[in-house]
Motif scaffolding. Structure first.
Motif, mmCIF file in Angstrom:
data_model
loop_
_atom_site.group_PDB
_atom_site.id
_atom_site.type_symbol
_atom_site.label_atom_id
_atom_site.label_comp_id
_atom_site.label_asym_id
_atom_site.label_seq_id
_atom_site.Cartn_x
_atom_site.Cartn_y
_atom_site.Cartn_z
ATOM 1 N N LYS A 18 -0.849 44.962 24.122
ATOM 2 C CA LYS A 18 -0.532 43.550 24.309
ATOM 3 C C LYS A 18 0.821 43.437 24.989
ATOM 4 O O LYS A 18 1.730 44.222 24.724
ATOM 5 N N ASN A 60 4.622 38.407 26.040
ATOM 6 C CA ASN A 60 3.811 37.353 25.434
ATOM 7 C C ASN A 60 4.000 37.302 23.928
ATOM 8 O O ASN A 60 4.060 36.219 23.329
ATOM 9 N N VAL A 61 4.091 38.470 23.290
ATOM 10 C CA VAL A 61 4.316 38.515 21.841
ATOM 11 C C VAL A 61 5.669 37.902 21.500
ATOM 12 O O VAL A 61 5.789 37.093 20.576
ATOM 13 N N CYS A 62 6.695 38.283 22.271
ATOM 14 C CA CYS A 62 8.036 37.748 22.021
ATOM 15 C C CYS A 62 8.088 36.242 22.297
ATOM 16 O O CYS A 62 8.747 35.495 21.570
ATOM 17 N N LEU A 110 5.634 34.147 21.914
ATOM 18 C CA LEU A 110 4.982 33.496 20.775
ATOM 19 C C LEU A 110 5.936 33.419 19.584
ATOM 20 O O LEU A 110 6.036 32.376 18.914
ATOM 21 N N LEU A 111 6.675 34.507 19.322
ATOM 22 C CA LEU A 111 7.638 34.511 18.220
ATOM 23 C C LEU A 111 8.751 33.488 18.454
ATOM 24 O O LEU A 111 9.188 32.813 17.512
ATOM 25 N N GLY A 152 8.438 30.717 20.186
ATOM 26 C CA GLY A 152 7.852 29.400 19.954
ATOM 27 C C GLY A 152 7.792 29.062 18.471
ATOM 28 O O GLY A 152 8.109 27.935 18.061
ATOM 29 N N ILE A 153 7.388 30.036 17.655
ATOM 30 C CA ILE A 153 7.339 29.828 16.198
ATOM 31 C C ILE A 153 8.746 29.598 15.652
ATOM 32 O O ILE A 153 8.969 28.721 14.803
ATOM 33 N N ALA A 190 10.788 30.762 25.441
ATOM 34 C CA ALA A 190 9.361 31.007 25.200
ATOM 35 C C ALA A 190 8.557 30.811 26.477
ATOM 36 O O ALA A 190 7.619 31.575 26.764
ATOM 37 N N SER A 245 9.369 33.644 29.031
ATOM 38 C CA SER A 245 8.769 34.947 28.724
ATOM 39 C C SER A 245 7.485 35.166 29.530
ATOM 40 O O SER A 245 7.177 36.291 29.935
#
Length: 220
Positions: free
Chosen positions: A122, A126-128, A130-131, A133-134, A191, A194
């Motif tokens: 992955k 994209n993972v970072c 998403l983190l 955004g959270i 976000a 990224s």
């Protein structure tokens, strides 16, 4: 083989991620969320003609003490989590700490994205993203709950009896509150950025550089 890939967009995202994490950390630890009403500077001998304005943070405060010379003392007013001024501020602490933890994690990971662009197949960007955004959502919740705690006795001691939820009374908002808001806005920008960093590091031009056997790839 490790390919070090540096692009303007990926570097900008990395730098912004680190800056945002530090900004939120400094704001969270600061006692300059509220600037209290003016108070006289008193010692054992006399009262100073020059008043000062104490500051109050989520769990800390700064006051001046008149001795041989005026000294500003800063530190936590709460010895533990349950002594924080109000339940709203306790919730604020939880949400801000959760968001800050995610931001610091992303800031740490972002340093290694020049060499590793994926994790478990992955995209690490994209993972970072998403983190982040959270984390931004956690920060928003914390900042929305913070003014609800202005009706607590602790805030009224600093801001007068007119202080109430979402009404600051005789206080004014300090730089830490505005820094937290600015950091939250930048969190969502990071976000979004990224995704641009992911596009930049996986472009056809980068793939061509890799196929040519280059281990250090720098693109504008």
């Amino acid at each position: 083989m490790c390919h070090v890939i540096v692009t303007c967009r990926s570097m900008l995202w990395t730098l912004m991620s680190i800056v945002v994490a530090f900004a939120e950390l400094i704001a969270f630890m600061s006692a300059d969320w509220l600037i209290g009403r003016a108070k006289p500077l008193v010692n054992d001998i006399k009262t100073s003609a020059e008043p000062y304005r104490p500051t109050l943070g989520i769990y800390g405060r700064c006051i001046k003490v008149a001795n041989l010379r005026s000294i500003t003392l800063c530190g936590p007013y709460a010895e533990n989590f349950w002594e924080i001024a109000s339940g709203f501020w306790q919730a604020t602490t939880i949400f801000l700490a959760a968001g800050l933890l995610l931001l610091c994690t992303v800031a740490f990971i972002s340093i290694f994205t020049m060499c590793f662009q994926s994790i478990m197949k992955k995209s690490i960007f994209n993972v970072c993203g998403l983190l982040q955004g959270i984390a931004g959502l956690f920060l928003i919740l914390g900042l929305m709950l913070y003014p609800a705690g202005w009706g607590s006795q602790k805030v009224q001691d600093y801001c007068g009896h007119d202080a109430s939820p979402y009404k600051v009374g005789e206080c004014s908002l300090g730089w830490a509150f505005y820094t937290a808001i600015g950091g939250t806005v930048l969190t969502f920008i990071c976000a979004v950025l990224s995704a641009q960093a992911e596009i930049a590091t996986s472009s056809d031009r980068v793939q061509e550089e890799i196929e040519e056997g280059k281990s250090l790839i720098c693109l504008l």
